[in-house]
Write an enzyme that holds these catalytic residues in place. Structure first.
Site, mmCIF file in Angstrom:
data_model
loop_
_atom_site.group_PDB
_atom_site.id
_atom_site.type_symbol
_atom_site.label_atom_id
_atom_site.label_comp_id
_atom_site.label_asym_id
_atom_site.label_seq_id
_atom_site.Cartn_x
_atom_site.Cartn_y
_atom_site.Cartn_z
ATOM 1 N N ARG A 1 52.613 14.146 18.753
ATOM 2 C CA ARG A 1 53.843 14.946 18.821
ATOM 3 C C ARG A 1 55.081 14.076 18.620
ATOM 4 O O ARG A 1 56.109 14.552 18.139
ATOM 5 C CB ARG A 1 53.882 15.699 20.159
ATOM 6 N N LYS B 1 42.942 4.417 25.668
ATOM 7 C CA LYS B 1 41.798 5.332 25.759
ATOM 8 C C LYS B 1 40.577 4.589 26.281
ATOM 9 O O LYS B 1 40.478 3.371 26.115
ATOM 10 C CB LYS B 1 41.468 5.874 24.358
HETATM 11 N N1 BES Z 1 44.372 12.114 18.865
HETATM 12 C C1 BES Z 1 44.340 12.539 20.205
HETATM 13 C C2 BES Z 1 43.700 13.914 20.377
HETATM 14 C C3 BES Z 1 42.224 13.960 20.193
HETATM 15 C C4 BES Z 1 41.371 13.463 21.164
HETATM 16 C C5 BES Z 1 41.689 14.541 19.070
HETATM 17 C C6 BES Z 1 40.010 13.527 20.989
HETATM 18 C C7 BES Z 1 40.321 14.620 18.907
HETATM 19 C C8 BES Z 1 39.484 14.107 19.862
HETATM 20 C C9 BES Z 1 45.759 12.630 20.767
HETATM 21 O O1 BES Z 1 46.632 11.685 20.302
HETATM 22 C C10 BES Z 1 45.636 12.438 22.242
HETATM 23 O O2 BES Z 1 45.267 11.383 22.645
HETATM 24 N N2 BES Z 1 45.964 13.477 22.993
HETATM 25 C C11 BES Z 1 45.873 13.425 24.406
HETATM 26 C C12 BES Z 1 47.094 14.098 24.962
HETATM 27 C C13 BES Z 1 47.251 13.925 26.418
HETATM 28 C C14 BES Z 1 47.569 12.470 26.761
HETATM 29 C C15 BES Z 1 48.348 14.830 26.906
HETATM 30 C C16 BES Z 1 44.606 14.154 24.808
HETATM 31 O O3 BES Z 1 44.255 15.169 24.183
HETATM 32 O O4 BES Z 1 43.930 13.686 25.727
HETATM 33 MN MN MN Z 2 46.563 9.895 21.398
#
Ligand code: BES
Ligand code: MN
Ligand code: ZN
Length: 507
Positions: free
Chosen positions: A352, A278
């Site tokens: 997931r 990230k």
């Molecule tokens: N934990 C995150 C989702 C999230 C992001 C929750 C920001 C709250 C605030 C999750 O694991 C994630 O990173 N999801 C990705 C999925 C994507 C790579 C398909 C996302 O939402 O960007």
């Molecule tokens: Mn994630």
């Protein structure tokens, strides 16, 4: 803090501060009218002076009135009849609690005469007052060297009419139990990632089982999960020094053979994104990526405290998502516990991956329903913002029940479609499915992924990415969202059991 219900005769209550409501344009509530009488017109006098009108959010503190045992009378504005929505009621309660706090009061007695919220339901109004007040006085200081001042407030009395007392008492008990679950969830959420690890969550669950005889805990370590074939869950923790855990908490309040309601929580104790790292800004907030786990732990604690006559099982899929040298790489293919294979195209779509194996694991409980709670997708924040949790389900009546429960508990969810048309976005050339669906409909494709592991039971998914925590300023911190919704759903299920048993006896 100790909550209690008091009957009528507000003027005789021994307290440091009485709180009473006045409607817009100076219309007195029944208790306000009575207090006005015994104080020889103090409230009407205040209104006539023009200093206070009863507008929503107004407050005025009167002191040392004749005819009152209490040295203070806080008059609060209930506003117009169309200002009795939950959001107005929430503000009203917060305003009262801020004043109580500022004055460092030891005791208060609050008389809102069933007028403060739009539901003329004394149970609901009392329960929300209890939950919200308890939430307002939660303070996080666990990792500060200077601890917060102990709460001055010892006694919080809610004044009801005599005929409302019985309902009020049960609302108070439920409200306190739910509030304890909410605050437990917030505390877990707020703890930093270096303290709140998967092992910490497991220890927390064990401590809970020590506290409640009705709770039993089992923790699966990596070796056991390996044997069960949970390679998807295990792939997420591969890059971390912290071992992954599957935590199972069982509450047995119903009949032995009765199918349990199962709650599954995403417990990513820190989400760096893994190799699909990230960006740095705001990454600290990914300590909140275990808030789904915190919600299901909080909810089962509340259920135990309420002693609901049903069976509930909470399962937490806990792992830390780090980019270590053993970490899963984009393109890696893993075999899930279900036997289906997954091409991990993005290691940041890890929620997931832990949930799918937990969802297969819970098939063994032959559940009456399964609800997973997860901070799953940033896309959910884009879709619904910070007010509603996302709701996706393979069962209409379960979805309906959860929506209703969320409304009643003032912890709302909102549905998104889980149509088959979306499923093909998960197609992969190298496995049964990919773990991402591309840019569009991110919350839906994430739920589509989960739906492939939930065919054996009625299932619903709550995406709490937008609701689980506040990001800004003094309010930054975990909210405990979905604990109230889940508790309400389970209270409703318990009521169904009780009604059907009563009918059974009747026949
Ligand atoms: N934990 C995150 C989702 C999230 C992001 C929750 C920001 C709250 C605030 C999750 O694991 C994630 O990173 N999801 C990705 C999925 C994507 C790579 C398909 C996302 O939402 O960007
Ligand atoms: Mn994630
Ligand atoms: Zn995540």
């Amino acid at each position: 803090m100790f909550f209690e219900i008091l009957g009528d005769a507000a003027e005789k209550i021994t307290t440091e501060c009485l709180v009473v409501g006045v409607e817009a344009e100076g219309k007195l509530s029944p208790t306000a009218a009575k207090l006005d009488e015994v104080t020889q017109g103090a409230i009407k006098g205040l209104i006539n002076s023009g200093d206070f009108s009863g507008a929503a959010g107004d407050q005025h503190l009167l002191r040392n009135l004749p005819g009152l045992t209490s040295p203070r009378l806080l008059v609060v504005g209930l506003g117009k009849p169309d200002e009795r929505k939950d959001r107005h009621y929430r503000k009203l309660v917060k305003g009262i609690n801020q004043t109580i706090s500022k004055l460092k009061l030891k005791s208060v007695a609050v008389a809102l005469d069933g007028l403060a919220s739009d539901h003329s339901d004394p149970y609901r109004q009392t329960r929300l007052l209890t939950e919200w007040t308890s939430a307002d006085f939660y303070q996080y200081d666990t990792t500060k060297s200077k601890k917060a001042d102990p709460l001055a407030l010892e006694q919080y009395a809610i004044v009801l009419n005599d005929e409302e007392i019985e309902l009020g008492e049960s609302a108070l008990l439920d409200g306190v139990a739910i509030a304890n679950g909410v605050n437990a969830a917030r505390e877990l959420g707020n703890l930093p990632g270096n303290i709140c690890t998967p092992t910490y969550l497991a220890d927390k669950a064990k401590a809970l089982a020590e506290e409640f005889d009705s709770l039993k805990v089992k923790v699966l370590d990596e070796e056991k999960m390996e044997k069960l074939g949970m390679h998807s869950l295990l792939s997420v923790g591969r890059g971390s020094a912290q071992p992954s855990k599957l935590i199972i908490i069982e509450y047995r309040g119903g009949k032995k053979d009765e199918a349990p309601h199962v709650l599954v929580g995403k417990g990513i104790t820190f989400d760096t994104g893994g190799i699909s790292l990230k960006p740095g800004a705001g990454m600290d907030e990914m300590k909140f990526d275990m808030c789904g786990a915190a919600s299901v732990i909080g909810a089962i604690e509340s259920v135990a405290e309420m002693q609901l006559p049903i069976n509930v099982t909470a399962v937490v899929a806990a792992a830390e998502n780090m980019p270590g040298s053993q970490a899963t790489k984009p393109g890696d293919v893993v075999t899930t516990m279900s036997g289906q294979t997954v091409e991990i195209l993005n290691t940041d779509a890890e929620g997931r991956l832990v949930l799918c194996d937990a969802l297969t694991y819970v098939e063994r409980f032959k559940p009456a329903s399964v609800i997973d709670v997860a901070t799953l997708t940033g896309a959910c924040i884009i879709a619904l913002g910070h007010h509603a949790s996302g709701l996706l389900s393979n069962n209409e009546s379960l979805a309906e029940s959860l929506l209703k429960a969320g409304d009643y508990a003032s912890d709302r969810a909102w549905p998104l479609p889980l149509w088959d048309e979306y499923q093909e976005l998960l197609d992969s050339n190298f496995a049964d499915m990919g773990n991402i669906g591309g840019r569009s409909a991110g919350t839906i494709t994430a739920a589509c992924f989960l739906s492939r592991f939930t065919k054996q039971y009625p299932w619903a998914h709550l995406d709490i990415a937008g609701t689980a925590w506040n990001s800004a300023g003094k309010e930054k911190g975990a909210t405990g969202r979905c604990v109230s919704l889940l508790c309400q759903y389970l209270i409703d299920q318990a009521e169904l059991v009780e009604t059907s048993e009563a009918e059974h006896h009747h026949h």
